[in-house]
Design a protein around this motif. Structure first.
Motif, PDB file in Angstrom:
ATOM      1  N   PRO A  79       7.677  16.861  -9.377  1.00  0.00           N
ATOM      2  CA  PRO A  79       7.777  15.488  -9.299  1.00  0.00           C
ATOM      3  C   PRO A  79       6.927  14.439  -8.565  1.00  0.00           C
ATOM      4  CG  PRO A  79       9.340  16.327  -7.665  1.00  0.00           C
ATOM      5  CD  PRO A  79       7.894  17.422  -7.747  1.00  0.00           C
ATOM      6  N   PRO A  80       6.282  13.966  -8.986  1.00  0.00           N
ATOM      7  CA  PRO A  80       5.369  12.318  -8.380  1.00  0.00           C
ATOM      8  C   PRO A  80       6.433  11.944  -7.249  1.00  0.00           C
ATOM      9  CG  PRO A  80       7.377  11.372  -9.983  1.00  0.00           C
ATOM     10  CD  PRO A  80       7.601  13.045 -10.215  1.00  0.00           C
ATOM     11  N   PHE A  81       5.360  11.600  -6.588  1.00  0.00           N
ATOM     12  CA  PHE A  81       5.529  11.633  -4.868  1.00  0.00           C
ATOM     13  C   PHE A  81       4.908  10.223  -4.945  1.00  0.00           C
ATOM     14  CE2 PHE A  81       2.906  11.378  -0.931  1.00  0.00           C
ATOM     15  CZ  PHE A  81       4.339  11.792   0.454  1.00  0.00           C
ATOM     16  N   CYS A  82       5.418   9.943  -3.962  1.00  0.00           N
ATOM     17  CA  CYS A  82       5.109   8.325  -3.207  1.00  0.00           C
ATOM     18  C   CYS A  82       5.800   7.930  -1.930  1.00  0.00           C
ATOM     19  CB  CYS A  82       5.957   7.152  -4.527  1.00  0.00           C
ATOM     20  SG  CYS A  82       5.172   5.102  -3.978  1.00  0.00           S
ATOM     21  N   LEU A  83       4.266   7.179  -1.131  1.00  0.00           N
ATOM     22  CA  LEU A  83       5.005   7.130   0.615  1.00  0.00           C
ATOM     23  C   LEU A  83       4.798   5.715   0.129  1.00  0.00           C
ATOM     24  CD1 LEU A  83       5.857   8.210   2.849  1.00  0.00           C
ATOM     25  CD2 LEU A  83       3.717   8.867   3.469  1.00  0.00           C
ATOM     26  N   ARG A 109       0.477  -1.215  -0.134  1.00  0.00           N
ATOM     27  CA  ARG A 109      -0.233   0.287   0.136  1.00  0.00           C
ATOM     28  C   ARG A 109       0.895   1.154   0.036  1.00  0.00           C
ATOM     29  NH1 ARG A 109      -4.560  -1.890   4.457  1.00  0.00           N
ATOM     30  NH2 ARG A 109      -5.540  -3.551   3.295  1.00  0.00           N
ATOM     31  N   ALA A 110       0.001   2.089  -0.953  1.00  0.00           N
ATOM     32  CA  ALA A 110       1.441   3.570  -0.831  1.00  0.00           C
ATOM     33  C   ALA A 110       0.390   4.561  -0.862  1.00  0.00           C
ATOM     34  CB  ALA A 110       2.052   3.176  -1.969  1.00  0.00           C
ATOM     35  N   LEU A 111       0.750   5.825  -0.985  1.00  0.00           N
ATOM     36  CA  LEU A 111       0.125   6.948  -1.396  1.00  0.00           C
ATOM     37  C   LEU A 111       1.084   7.832  -2.127  1.00  0.00           C
ATOM     38  CD1 LEU A 111      -1.790   9.063  -0.335  1.00  0.00           C
ATOM     39  CD2 LEU A 111      -0.270  10.031   1.213  1.00  0.00           C
ATOM     40  N   VAL A 112      -0.215   8.195  -3.533  1.00  0.00           N
ATOM     41  CA  VAL A 112       1.175   8.652  -4.653  1.00  0.00           C
ATOM     42  C   VAL A 112       0.191   9.990  -4.843  1.00  0.00           C
ATOM     43  CG1 VAL A 112       1.338   6.476  -5.681  1.00  0.00           C
ATOM     44  CG2 VAL A 112      -0.611   7.113  -6.234  1.00  0.00           C
ATOM     45  N   ALA A 113       1.314  10.823  -5.517  1.00  0.00           N
ATOM     46  CA  ALA A 113       0.206  11.498  -6.147  1.00  0.00           C
ATOM     47  C   ALA A 113       1.229  11.425  -7.555  1.00  0.00           C
ATOM     48  CB  ALA A 113       0.526  13.131  -5.339  1.00  0.00           C
ATOM     49  N   THR A 153       0.760  15.033   8.544  1.00  0.00           N
ATOM     50  CA  THR A 153       1.976  14.966   8.473  1.00  0.00           C
ATOM     51  C   THR A 153       1.911  13.606   8.873  1.00  0.00           C
ATOM     52  OG1 THR A 153       2.346  17.284   8.994  1.00  0.00           O
ATOM     53  CG2 THR A 153       4.100  15.108   9.644  1.00  0.00           C
ATOM     54  N   PHE A 154       2.755  12.583   7.822  1.00  0.00           N
ATOM     55  CA  PHE A 154       3.218  11.058   7.735  1.00  0.00           C
ATOM     56  C   PHE A 154       4.195  11.020   8.591  1.00  0.00           C
ATOM     57  CE2 PHE A 154       0.406  11.616   4.656  1.00  0.00           C
ATOM     58  CZ  PHE A 154      -0.819  10.754   4.729  1.00  0.00           C
ATOM     59  N   VAL A 155       3.987  10.092   9.938  1.00  0.00           N
ATOM     60  CA  VAL A 155       5.302  10.116  10.423  1.00  0.00           C
ATOM     61  C   VAL A 155       6.054   8.804   9.657  1.00  0.00           C
ATOM     62  CG1 VAL A 155       6.675  10.213  13.085  1.00  0.00           C
ATOM     63  CG2 VAL A 155       5.118  11.654  12.503  1.00  0.00           C
ATOM     64  N   ASN A 156       7.797   9.218  10.036  1.00  0.00           N
ATOM     65  CA  ASN A 156       8.243   7.321   9.191  1.00  0.00           C
ATOM     66  C   ASN A 156       8.369   6.724  10.857  1.00  0.00           C
ATOM     67  OD1 ASN A 156       8.037   7.655   6.861  1.00  0.00           O
ATOM     68  ND2 ASN A 156       9.547   9.080   7.070  1.00  0.00           N
TER      69      ASN A 156
END
Length: 205
Positions: free
Chosen positions: A10-14, A1-5, A37-40
Motif C-alpha cells: 500500500p502507499p505510504f504517507c508520513l 511536508r510529508a514523506l511518501v512512497a 525510524t520516525f518517532v511521533n
C-alpha cells in the motif's frame, strides 16, 4: 511536508509535522544498508521504521533533514521502541529534566560501548585441571582395554616365515618336494609298496 512512497502497495504517507525525532539505526559505514525510524510526538503511537535504505543515501537524507529543521540521531543497533517509549512515559517529567532525547542517546551510546568492551575483554574458555585429568584417565582406559587376538598370533610361525624369507625359488621348490615325499611315506604307514612278480619265460616242448 510529508514523506511518501507510491511505488509499492500500500502507499505510504508520513506527515513530518507529527514527527518529533528521526533516528538512523544500524548507521555503521561497514554495512551496506541502514534503517530510519520516525518517532511521533504522540508516544502512544508506535514509531514508523523504514528498513534497508542504501548506505550511500545516508548523507543526502541527513542534509535534507537539516534543511527542514528536523532533529535526528544515529545509533549502531535497532532499538526496542516499545520498551523505550514505555520507560519514557513512566516518568516523562524526569525524562525532560535529565536532558530529553539528547541525554538519552548519549547514555545509550555509552552503554553500547561498555557492552562491546565487556564482550571483547573476555578470555577464551579453558578446561579445569580436573577435566584434563579425567580425559587422560579415559584415554588410559581405552588403551588398557585393547588386547591382541591370541588366535591370530598362534596362526603365524615366526621361524618358518623367517626361513621362507631367506630362501630363493629353487630352495623353496626343493623344500616342497621333500615335504611331499614325507607326506607320501607317512600315508603308506612307513612301508614300501610291494613290487609286482617277475615274469617267467616260456619253455618250448
Amino acid at each position: 511536508r510529508a514523506l511518501v512512497a507510491l511505488q509499492e502497495w500500500p502507499p505510504f504517507c508520513l506527515t513530518l509535522s507529527d514527527v518529533e525525532i528521526v533516528v538512523f539505526e544500524r548507521a555503521i559505514m561497514s554495512l551496506r544498508e541502514f534503517d530510519i525510524t520516525f518517532v511521533n510526538k504522540d508516544y502512544e503511537q508506535m514509531p514508523v521504521r523504514v528498513t534497508t535504505v542504501p548506505m550511500q543515501d545516508l548523507d543526502k537524507i541527513k542534509a535534507w533533514l537539516s534543511q527542514i529543521d528536523a532533529v535526528w540521531y544515529a545509533c549502531s543497533m535497532n532499538l526496542q521502541w516499545q520498551m523505550v517509549l514505555k520507560d519514557i512515559t513512566r516518568d516523562y517529567k524526569e525524562f525532560l529534566d535529565n536532558g530529553g532525547w539528547d541525554q538519552w542517546f548519549a547514555g545509550a551510546a555509552q552503554d553500547s560501548e561498555e557492552s562491546e568492551e565487556d564482550d571483547g575483554g573476555g578470555s577464551d574458555y579453558k578446561g579445569s585441571d580436573e577435566d584434563a585429568s579425567e580425559d587422560e584417565e579415559d584415554a588410559g582406559d581405552d588403551e588398557s582395554n585393547f588386547e591382541p587376538d591370541s588366535d591370530d598370533s598362534d596362526d603365524v610361525d615366526v621361524s618358518e616365515a623367517d626361513n621362507a624369507d631367506g630362501m630363493d625359488w629353487d630352495e623353496l621348490e626343493e623344500e616342497a618336494d621333500r615335504a611331499d615325499r614325507k607326506r607320501d611315506v607317512s600315508s603308506a604307514g612307513g612301508k614300501k609298496a610291494p613290487q609286482p612278480p617277475a615274469k617267467r619265460g616260456r619253455t618250448r616242448k
